[in-house]
Every structure is written in C-alpha cells, then in structure tokens.
Design an enzyme around this catalytic site. Structure first.
Site, PDB file in Angstrom:
ATOM      1  N   VAL A  84      -1.287   6.851 -19.917  1.00 53.11           N
ATOM      2  CA  VAL A  84      -2.268   6.092 -18.991  1.00 53.11           C
ATOM      3  C   VAL A  84      -1.648   5.681 -17.854  1.00 53.11           C
ATOM      4  O   VAL A  84      -0.191   4.657 -18.588  1.00 53.11           O
ATOM      5  CB  VAL A  84      -2.106   5.038 -20.084  1.00 53.11           C
ATOM      6  CG1 VAL A  84      -3.240   3.231 -19.029  1.00 53.11           C
ATOM      7  CG2 VAL A  84      -2.969   4.966 -21.010  1.00 53.11           C
ATOM      8  N   GLY A  85      -1.820   5.702 -17.133  1.00 51.18           N
ATOM      9  CA  GLY A  85      -1.652   5.048 -15.164  1.00 51.18           C
ATOM     10  C   GLY A  85      -0.863   6.282 -14.651  1.00 51.18           C
ATOM     11  O   GLY A  85      -0.615   6.241 -13.609  1.00 51.18           O
ATOM     12  N   GLY A 125      -7.931  16.024 -21.945  1.00 50.51           N
ATOM     13  CA  GLY A 125      -9.683  16.146 -22.641  1.00 50.51           C
ATOM     14  C   GLY A 125      -9.416  18.257 -21.497  1.00 50.51           C
ATOM     15  O   GLY A 125      -9.011  17.961 -20.746  1.00 50.51           O
ATOM     16  N   ILE A 134       9.087  11.977  -0.620  1.00 49.42           N
ATOM     17  CA  ILE A 134       9.767  11.701  -1.833  1.00 49.42           C
ATOM     18  C   ILE A 134      11.000  11.273  -1.735  1.00 49.42           C
ATOM     19  O   ILE A 134      11.423  11.225  -1.946  1.00 49.42           O
ATOM     20  CB  ILE A 134       9.033  12.980  -2.906  1.00 49.42           C
ATOM     21  CG1 ILE A 134       7.208  11.771  -2.968  1.00 49.42           C
ATOM     22  CG2 ILE A 134      10.314  12.806  -3.959  1.00 49.42           C
ATOM     23  CD1 ILE A 134       7.583  13.531  -4.428  1.00 49.42           C
ATOM     24  N   HIS A 149       0.971 -15.755  15.032  1.00 47.23           N
ATOM     25  CA  HIS A 149       2.628 -16.411  16.047  1.00 47.23           C
ATOM     26  C   HIS A 149       3.137 -17.163  15.529  1.00 47.23           C
ATOM     27  O   HIS A 149       2.757 -18.631  15.106  1.00 47.23           O
ATOM     28  CB  HIS A 149       2.546 -16.392  17.572  1.00 47.23           C
ATOM     29  CG  HIS A 149       3.423 -16.616  18.131  1.00 47.23           C
ATOM     30  ND1 HIS A 149       4.045 -16.249  18.571  1.00 47.23           N
ATOM     31  CD2 HIS A 149       4.038 -17.874  18.183  1.00 47.23           C
ATOM     32  CE1 HIS A 149       5.738 -15.879  19.533  1.00 47.23           C
ATOM     33  NE2 HIS A 149       5.665 -17.290  18.735  1.00 47.23           N
TER      34      HIS A 149
END
Length: 575
Positions: free
Chosen positions: A129-130, A209, A277, A555
């Site tokens: 997950v993630g 899957g 990277i 500003h």
C-alpha cells in the site's frame, strides 16, 4: 466527528442521519461491517459508544452505507444519487464495478474517485500500500532531504553570519535517527492511505493481481482466487532499472530502494545517472559530508533538464560542493565492495567507442538510471496485450491498447495508469490518470493534459518545471508555425529571497507570442516546487501572459519572481 487528517478521513455529520421515511432506500448488505471497520481505524475510538448509541436510537445500525458525496465520507444511500456519480453496476453478475491492480499513489487516487462515483471497488495491494512513492520514493526521500538540508544550513557559518546567527561548536547528526525519520514518515503515510481506503468502503486485497486472460477477471497471485469486475484498472507502478554489468547488493551498490535506508554515509560515493533521483541524493550525501562523482552516459550533465536551468544548477548545486562528474561514459561493470575492507570498483567505457577509459574505486555506488514498468508476470500476454520494454500502450483516455503503434486496438473495459504506461512517470500524474480512467468508465470522456502536469526536483535550492524545455518548445513552435516568447524573473531582485539570504535562481516563462498563452515555465530557486503550481494552473487553463501580468501577487513573497516574468513578457516592469 472530525478527523485530524482531513485529506484522508472526512466527516460524519448529524445531517447525514435522516428520518425513517428514507430508510427504505438504504443499502443493507455489508454496510454495517464497513462502518464498523471505518470506526475501528479512526483516531476517535473513545467516541465509538456515542456514535453507536446515536445510530441505534434511530434504528440505523444496519442501514448505513458508504456513499461519498461532496465533503461527506459517510452518508445514507438514498434513492436519488448526486449527479456526479455513476449508475451503479453492482447489480450485474460481477463482484465489483471496478478492480484496481496496484495500490500506489495512482491506484489510491483511482480508488478514491471510484468510490466518490458510488462504484463498488477492490484494490490489489500486492502487500505494498502506497507503492514506490510512499515506501521507497517521494515521501521518504523528502524526509532525508529535510533532515540533511537542516544540517547543511546549520553548518553554513557564512550564511548564518549574514543573518546575525552564530552556532557554537560543531553541528552533528545521528545517521540512524535520520533514517528512522524517513522510515517513520513512510509508515505513517502508508497507514493513512490504507485507513482512507477502508474508511470509504474499498476492499483491499493483499495479493498481487494477475490477469487470467479472460475478460473482467483478476486472480490473486497469492491465493489463486479469481475476482470479477465490470472494469479493470492496471496500476502496477515501476521498479529501478539496473543496467547490464551492474551488480547490486543493496549494501555498497544500491538503487534508490537501498539508498533510502541510509545504512551508512559513504565518504566517497559514485552516482550513476544525473536525473532527478541522482541529483536529490547528491544533495543528501554532500550535506552529510560525502564526496560525489556523477557518471552520465550522455554528453551533458542533467540531460533531461532545460539547458539554461541545467547550467544554473551546475553553478549552484555542483560546483560549490564536493561533486565532480564524468559524461559520455557508461559504467560497464560495477562490483560491490565490503565497507571498510574493499572498495566498490566501477569500470567505465566511452559511450561511443566502447573503449575502456577509467576504473573508479569508491566506498559506495548508487544506480540512478531511471525506472522500468513493474508489469512482468501480470498476465498481459494471456490477455492479448503486447508491451514495449514493459510499457503498456494506452490511448488518451487510459484505455489499454493491444500493442503500441497504429495497429493497436482498444481492449474493452481495461485501463492502465501511472508508470506502467510511460506517459509521465510521476506520482501525481498517476493519480490524475486514475481519476481520468474513472471518469471515462462513467461515460464522461476525459483526457489528462500532460503538458500541464508540473514536476520538481527537491534539491537545495529546488528545481521545478511545467511544459516542455525551451529547446523542445522551439521545435514545437517551428513545427506548428508560431513564435516563441521568453521572459525571466530573478530571485536576486526579490525581497523575500534576499531576506532569506537565498538570492540565487531564476524563473523562465515561455509563451506563444501570438496568443499570449503560457507554454512552459522553468524555475530554479528557493521553494521552486511550491511556486510552480501557479504556472501549471495557468498552462492548464490557457491563461495568457497579458492576464497574468495584471494579477496581483502578495508582497513581499517569492511569487513576485513570477510576477516579474509575467510583466516582462508584455513590456511592463515589476517594482
């Protein structure tokens, strides 16, 4: 009942509990289980008795279903659904309306939007997950950059002195503490993602899957169980690419996966590849005291960046730091070492002649040569899909094609998003594609404008961009018959940047001189990653430099660097 993480868990309001007259319309199947799962995953377990009592007193304990609509995550399912939702297909012979294979940022975004459209949804998480972004990429790397960046700032005595600050003694860091910060952040975000899926009624299946070769079917690669859905969205993500000849042990020779563990800080590290990277890790390593050598196969450092920005980056991020580089060479053979005993050896050959040019000995080597789709053993061949270097061909609506090129035909009810389709290998692009896929599943034709998707490199200072490089924009203008305009703003003239002692950098705006529309923006400088969003919105909306030049910018803020560039494009001056 309000979450402290509003982006993942939304709210339960008293107005969601309706009178008995409407209860006949509620979904009574698995809604109670879903609600209880959501409550158990929430931070407010001490409120559970109050919530259950309230629901029980109204006779609703078996009458609630998740039905995301607007700001509510939980509300009763009534006879008339909001106009943005899809007609539910769950009454068909399929177990789900949508199955998503992969649970990275793309799969997660796709699942959230699927539930928002009232589609029954399952996600194959593959015990991840993630995905890469949360566990081995964007999120933990930002933790390393944040910590190492603080070290760099506190060790910069000259900069601190200019601000009137003096640090007594040396600035030290705890390597294991920095590594733990990255790991803890990744785990926290991963938990939030999983809780948000469960809270919205998404079924999270732990296995990977695999397509069975039959339409509408996905098999759990762990258990062998087959699930069915009206539509399937592939979101398997990507893995680091390791060139031939590079032996990776994830200890002394490692990809970004191993680098994020920060098991040690090498005195001398070679980084093979000088893209996003590699640049980010050079920032981390030099801040913590390492020397770095880039090994780049192409004739120039940072080859994918806009050339003007790359030259600025070389001046700001490489020359002042203990970094050198070799260009036009391949790392033909990389052999791991043993820390403190034997160095890593890197044999380099000329990229053109393939002749040996140098052997380098270093304490560690990081392989940062890009990523490849994680599509192996997904059953694509059985489904009739031919990939190219692992990439799945899709059309602009994210529908899978049988093959790349003009001969490719649309595969019914099969979509592919994120790194696996190769359109734009960025986490937020994957999420946008996931939302787009659901829109198309619901019959609302949609295509992601990838020219309007921003990107950033989180060095110190940052680099950010949206749209093509200046070189690419020139080619596009020549091909399409329009004139390219260019205007720049400077950080050295910006009050906020000067107050921070960070006056280096520029913002470059490229635009169509005829229409005035913004084509691209490239920024290097303080908080460039945050500044780029205004520009991405302008590209997406087709906003002109004339319109932008008349918009008021706060500003003193860094966004006035952009104001200067927008005004310059139409002959105005910024104070």
């Amino acid at each position: 009942f309000e979450s402290r993480e509003p982006s993942y868990v939304q709210q339960l309001h008293p107005s969601d509990i309706v009178s008995g007259a409407g209860r006949q319309h509620f979904n009574r199947n698995r809604s109670t289980t879903v609600l209880i799962r959501s409550l158990l995953h929430s931070q407010y377990l001490n409120m559970r008795h109050t919530v259950v009592f309230l629901l029980s007193s109204l006779g609703l304990t078996s009458s609630f279903a998740f039905f995301p609509s607007g700001r509510h995550a939980i509300s009763p399912r009534t006879a008339s659904a909001p106009s943005r939702t899809c007609p539910s297909m769950s009454e068909s012979s399929y177990e789900y309306d949508v199955i998503i294979v992969g649970c990275g940022v793309g799969g997660h975004g796709c699942a959230l939007h699927s539930r928002a459209q009232d589609l029954s949804t399952a996600v194959f998480a593959g015990a991840d997950v993630g995905g890469t972004c949360v566990n081995r990429g964007c999120v933990p790397s930002k933790a390393l950059l944040a910590a190492s960046g603080r070290v760099r700032e506190m060790r910069d005595a000259s900069h601190l002195s200019d601000l009137g600050i003096k640090v007594e003694g040396s600035v030290e860091f705890d390597r294991s503490g920095i590594a733990a910060h990255a790991k803890n952040l990744a785990n926290r975000v991963k938990g939030n993602l999983e809780n948000s899926l469960v809270g919205l009624g998404v079924d999270v299946i732990e296995g990977r899957g695999v397509l069975t070769g039959k339409p509408h079917e996905v098999m759990d690669g762990t258990t062998g169980k087959v699930y069915t859905a009206k539509d399937i969205v592939l979101a398997p993500g990507s893995v680091p690419f390791v060139p031939p000849g590079c032996e990776v042990d994830e200890k002394t020779v490692y990809t970004s996966d191993g680098a994020l563990n920060l098991e040690f800080v090498p005195e001398y590290v070679a980084i093979i590849g000088s893209g996003y990277i590699g640049l980010e890790f050079s920032d981390v390593y030099t801040a913590l005291g390492s020397e770095v050598t880039f090994i780049e196969a192409l004739p120039m450092i940072m080859p994918t960046f806009d050339r003007e920005i790359a030259k600025q980056a070389e001046r700001m991020l490489i020359r002042p730091r203990p970094i050198d580089f070799r260009t036009g060479v391949f790392a033909s053979k990389v052999t791991p070492g043993i820390p403190g005993e034997r160095p890593v050896t890197i044999e380099m050959i000329d990229a053109d002649t393939k002749e040996h040019v140098e052997t380098l000995e270093v304490d560690a080597a990081m392989i940062a040569t890009g990523r490849v789709p994680n599509t192996a053993e997904m059953g694509l061949e059985a489904a009739g899909v031919t990939t190219s270097r692992g990439f799945v061909a899709v059309d602009e609506n994210m529908r899978v094609l049988t093959e790349h090129g003009d001969a490719g035909e649309v595969m019914p009810n099969l979509y592919c998003i994120g790194d696996a389709n190769g359109k734009m290998m960025l986490a937020h692009a994957a999420s946008a594609q996931g939302i787009s896929a659901i829109e198309n599943i619901c019959g609302r034709e949609h295509a992601v404008d990838h020219d309007a998707v921003p990107a950033a490199c989180f060095t110190h200072p940052e680099i950010a961009m949206v749209g093509p490089t200046e070189e690419q924009a020139k080619e596009k203008a020549e091909k399409e018959g329009w004139e390219l305009g260019k205007s720049t703003g400077s950080f050295k003239a910006n009050s906020k940047a000067l107050a921070e002692g960070e006056g280096a950098g520029i913002a470059k705006v490229l635009y169509n001189k005829g229409s005035g529309k913004v084509v691209a923006v490239h920024i290097i400088g303080l908080h460039a990653a945050d500044l780029i969003q205004e520009c991405a919105n302008a590209v997406a909306a087709g906003t002109t430099v004339q319109e932008l030049s008349m918009m008021v910018h706060t500003h003193p803020t860094l966004c006035e660097v952009l104001d200067e560039a927008f005004k310059g494009a139409v002959g105005m001056s910024a104070h």
